[in-house]
Design an enzyme around this catalytic site. Sequence first.
Site, PDB file in Angstrom:
ATOM      1  N   SER A 143       0.848  -1.193   0.000  1.00  0.00           N
ATOM      2  CA  SER A 143       0.000   0.000   0.000  1.00  0.00           C
ATOM      3  C   SER A 143       0.882   1.240   0.000  1.00  0.00           C
ATOM      4  O   SER A 143       1.911   1.273   0.682  1.00  0.00           O
ATOM      5  CB  SER A 143      -0.860   0.053   1.260  1.00  0.00           C
ATOM      6  OG  SER A 143      -1.639  -1.106   1.380  1.00  0.00           O
TER       7      SER A 143
ATOM      8  N   CYS B 162      -8.050  -1.969   6.730  1.00  0.00           N
ATOM      9  CA  CYS B 162      -6.811  -2.393   6.067  1.00  0.00           C
ATOM     10  C   CYS B 162      -5.852  -3.044   7.053  1.00  0.00           C
ATOM     11  O   CYS B 162      -5.676  -2.573   8.179  1.00  0.00           O
ATOM     12  CB  CYS B 162      -6.132  -1.193   5.411  1.00  0.00           C
ATOM     13  SG  CYS B 162      -4.755  -1.668   4.338  1.00  0.00           S
TER      14      CYS B 162
ATOM     15  N   TYR C 169      -4.712  -8.576   3.963  1.00  0.00           N
ATOM     16  CA  TYR C 169      -3.737  -9.510   3.403  1.00  0.00           C
ATOM     17  C   TYR C 169      -3.132 -10.378   4.489  1.00  0.00           C
ATOM     18  O   TYR C 169      -3.404 -10.154   5.660  1.00  0.00           O
ATOM     19  CB  TYR C 169      -2.640  -8.750   2.644  1.00  0.00           C
ATOM     20  CG  TYR C 169      -2.108  -7.503   3.341  1.00  0.00           C
ATOM     21  CD1 TYR C 169      -1.065  -7.586   4.252  1.00  0.00           C
ATOM     22  CD2 TYR C 169      -2.663  -6.238   3.091  1.00  0.00           C
ATOM     23  CE1 TYR C 169      -0.581  -6.440   4.883  1.00  0.00           C
ATOM     24  CE2 TYR C 169      -2.177  -5.091   3.716  1.00  0.00           C
ATOM     25  CZ  TYR C 169      -1.138  -5.195   4.613  1.00  0.00           C
ATOM     26  OH  TYR C 169      -0.660  -4.065   5.243  1.00  0.00           O
TER      27      TYR C 169
HETATM   28  P1  FAD Z   1       7.452 -14.394   1.046  1.00  0.00           P
HETATM   29  O1  FAD Z   1       8.875 -14.763   0.874  1.00  0.00           O
HETATM   30  O2  FAD Z   1       6.587 -14.301  -0.164  1.00  0.00           O
HETATM   31  O3  FAD Z   1       6.797 -15.363   2.104  1.00  0.00           O
HETATM   32  C1  FAD Z   1       5.394 -15.270   2.369  1.00  0.00           C
HETATM   33  C2  FAD Z   1       5.163 -15.473   3.865  1.00  0.00           C
HETATM   34  O4  FAD Z   1       5.554 -16.764   4.228  1.00  0.00           O
HETATM   35  C3  FAD Z   1       5.950 -14.511   4.756  1.00  0.00           C
HETATM   36  O5  FAD Z   1       5.132 -14.148   5.842  1.00  0.00           O
HETATM   37  C4  FAD Z   1       7.122 -15.329   5.241  1.00  0.00           C
HETATM   38  O6  FAD Z   1       7.562 -14.930   6.528  1.00  0.00           O
HETATM   39  C5  FAD Z   1       6.516 -16.737   5.271  1.00  0.00           C
HETATM   40  N1  FAD Z   1       7.486 -17.795   4.975  1.00  0.00           N
HETATM   41  C6  FAD Z   1       8.300 -17.891   3.894  1.00  0.00           C
HETATM   42  N2  FAD Z   1       9.028 -19.014   3.961  1.00  0.00           N
HETATM   43  C7  FAD Z   1       8.672 -19.651   5.079  1.00  0.00           C
HETATM   44  C8  FAD Z   1       9.060 -20.885   5.699  1.00  0.00           C
HETATM   45  N3  FAD Z   1       9.981 -21.664   5.166  1.00  0.00           N
HETATM   46  N4  FAD Z   1       8.473 -21.217   6.873  1.00  0.00           N
HETATM   47  C9  FAD Z   1       7.529 -20.438   7.438  1.00  0.00           C
HETATM   48  N5  FAD Z   1       7.124 -19.268   6.903  1.00  0.00           N
HETATM   49  C10 FAD Z   1       7.685 -18.884   5.743  1.00  0.00           C
HETATM   50  N6  FAD Z   1       2.949  -5.704   3.472  1.00  0.00           N
HETATM   51  C11 FAD Z   1       3.532  -4.690   4.166  1.00  0.00           C
HETATM   52  O7  FAD Z   1       4.499  -4.901   4.902  1.00  0.00           O
HETATM   53  N7  FAD Z   1       3.082  -3.395   4.023  1.00  0.00           N
HETATM   54  C12 FAD Z   1       2.029  -3.074   3.216  1.00  0.00           C
HETATM   55  O8  FAD Z   1       1.648  -1.892   3.115  1.00  0.00           O
HETATM   56  C13 FAD Z   1       1.413  -4.142   2.477  1.00  0.00           C
HETATM   57  N8  FAD Z   1       0.386  -3.870   1.662  1.00  0.00           N
HETATM   58  C14 FAD Z   1      -0.221  -4.898   0.969  1.00  0.00           C
HETATM   59  C15 FAD Z   1      -1.290  -4.580   0.144  1.00  0.00           C
HETATM   60  C16 FAD Z   1      -1.930  -5.601  -0.551  1.00  0.00           C
HETATM   61  C17 FAD Z   1      -3.106  -5.249  -1.448  1.00  0.00           C
HETATM   62  C18 FAD Z   1      -1.479  -6.940  -0.398  1.00  0.00           C
HETATM   63  C19 FAD Z   1      -2.160  -8.063  -1.141  1.00  0.00           C
HETATM   64  C20 FAD Z   1      -0.412  -7.247   0.397  1.00  0.00           C
HETATM   65  C21 FAD Z   1       0.241  -6.233   1.107  1.00  0.00           C
HETATM   66  N9  FAD Z   1       1.338  -6.498   1.935  1.00  0.00           N
HETATM   67  C22 FAD Z   1       1.922  -5.461   2.641  1.00  0.00           C
HETATM   68  C23 FAD Z   1       1.927  -7.863   2.049  1.00  0.00           C
HETATM   69  C24 FAD Z   1       3.072  -8.010   1.021  1.00  0.00           C
HETATM   70  O9  FAD Z   1       2.525  -7.987  -0.296  1.00  0.00           O
HETATM   71  C25 FAD Z   1       3.849  -9.320   1.153  1.00  0.00           C
HETATM   72  O10 FAD Z   1       2.921 -10.392   1.135  1.00  0.00           O
HETATM   73  C26 FAD Z   1       4.683  -9.423   2.408  1.00  0.00           C
HETATM   74  O11 FAD Z   1       5.653  -8.363   2.447  1.00  0.00           O
HETATM   75  C27 FAD Z   1       5.442 -10.784   2.449  1.00  0.00           C
HETATM   76  O12 FAD Z   1       6.169 -10.918   1.281  1.00  0.00           O
HETATM   77  P2  FAD Z   1       7.647 -11.557   1.285  1.00  0.00           P
HETATM   78  O13 FAD Z   1       8.122 -11.634  -0.122  1.00  0.00           O
HETATM   79  O14 FAD Z   1       8.492 -10.851   2.271  1.00  0.00           O
HETATM   80  O15 FAD Z   1       7.361 -13.003   1.857  1.00  0.00           O
END
Ligand code: FAD
Length: 296
Positions: A80, A254, A296
């Site tokens: 966001s 949100c 989310y």
């Molecule tokens: P990824 O690597 O994709 O992992 C996904 C999740 O799984 C994480 O929580 C991670 O900790 C967990 N995970 C990964 N591997 C493992 C494992 N081996 N064991 C256990 N758990 C695991 N996020 C914000 O911080 N700020 C925002 O303003 C925000 N706005 C958003 C708005 C929308 C419309 C949406 C859909 C999502 C938003 N998000 C926001 C969430 C963001 O898009 C990501 O989903 C978030 O940052 C996690 O992505 P990542 O690539 O770090 O995690």
Amino acid sequence: MVASAQKREVVVNLYRPNAPLIGQCLETYSLVEEGAPGLTKHIVLDLPDPNFRYLEGQSVGIIPPGVDAQGKPHKPRLYSIASTRYGDDGEGRTVSLSVKRAEYVDKETGQPGVGVCSGFLTDLRAGDEVMITGPAGKTFLLPEDPNANLILVATGTGIAPFRAFIKHLLEEDPNYQGRIWLFFGVPTTSSLLYRGDLEAWKAEHGDRFRVDYAISREQQTPDGKKMYVQNRMAEYGAELWEMLQQPNTYVYICGLKGMEDGINSVMAAVAEQAGQDWNKFQRELKKASRWNEETY
Ligand code: FAD
Ligand code: A2P
């Protein structure tokens, strides 16, 4: 037609994953105090294309560098936008995000890990390049009615779009006459994101801006449970219900997906007191774009 001619222009998907905009991190700082559980950062990115314009409530996609387990480029993650259309620079050439570092412990290996994109973003330093897509979203936008009253409900980084909403309405939109009521849930006082902004708005615009916190690990409900945003809302059920009877009241939610059920059960109880069916009432609100969720 005048009405459609006056409709604001919403830019979406100007940049797509196969050809993202390459921006640069201009500034980044922690939004939480020492000792807070977890890390959330404010990140300001420059937008080296003047056509990349956005509105409060939209998101951007960020593509983490590198490849996934299949050897393919990472998919974008949505964040966001936490700045108003004018950006934190005041010129509309930057976009700001509030990013929580997603930390986990791998069940199989027992090793600590961090989410791919949130790890990348919270490790950024000024000068680093960032691949940006979007802007994304055209429904979680401010109402056009200058007399709209807003009820905003956020947990954690769910505050990001509301920082933009509140700043825009109170500081940048001279036509706005409505009132804003924010419910904000965080784990601890040390993790009250944008506390300075919130307190300053309260001090300066106290007649139109109200904020109620739900600090889950420090406050409890009367029956000894964690204080979540929906429990705080329940304390003001009658007042919220009365506001919702006014056609110029708009609700925005949100943050954590998990809070939706909690909010619905609180509102269902409030509706029942008034002899009404919450599901039916909420459907009407949604149809009129008066109940908006981005979780989310
Ligand atoms: P990824 O690597 O994709 O992992 C996904 C999740 O799984 C994480 O929580 C991670 O900790 C967990 N995970 C990964 N591997 C493992 C494992 N081996 N064991 C256990 N758990 C695991 N996020 C914000 O911080 N700020 C925002 O303003 C925000 N706005 C958003 C708005 C929308 C419309 C949406 C859909 C999502 C938003 N998000 C926001 C969430 C963001 O898009 C990501 O989903 C978030 O940052 C996690 O992505 P990542 O690539 O770090 O995690
Ligand atoms: P807690 O973690 O104490 O259970 P953050 O994203 O910074 O962790 O903040 C999210 C906030 O939302 C925390 O206070 C968290 O409480 C709270 N929370 C967790 N689950 C829910 C839920 N189902 N409904 C409402 N709030 C929740």
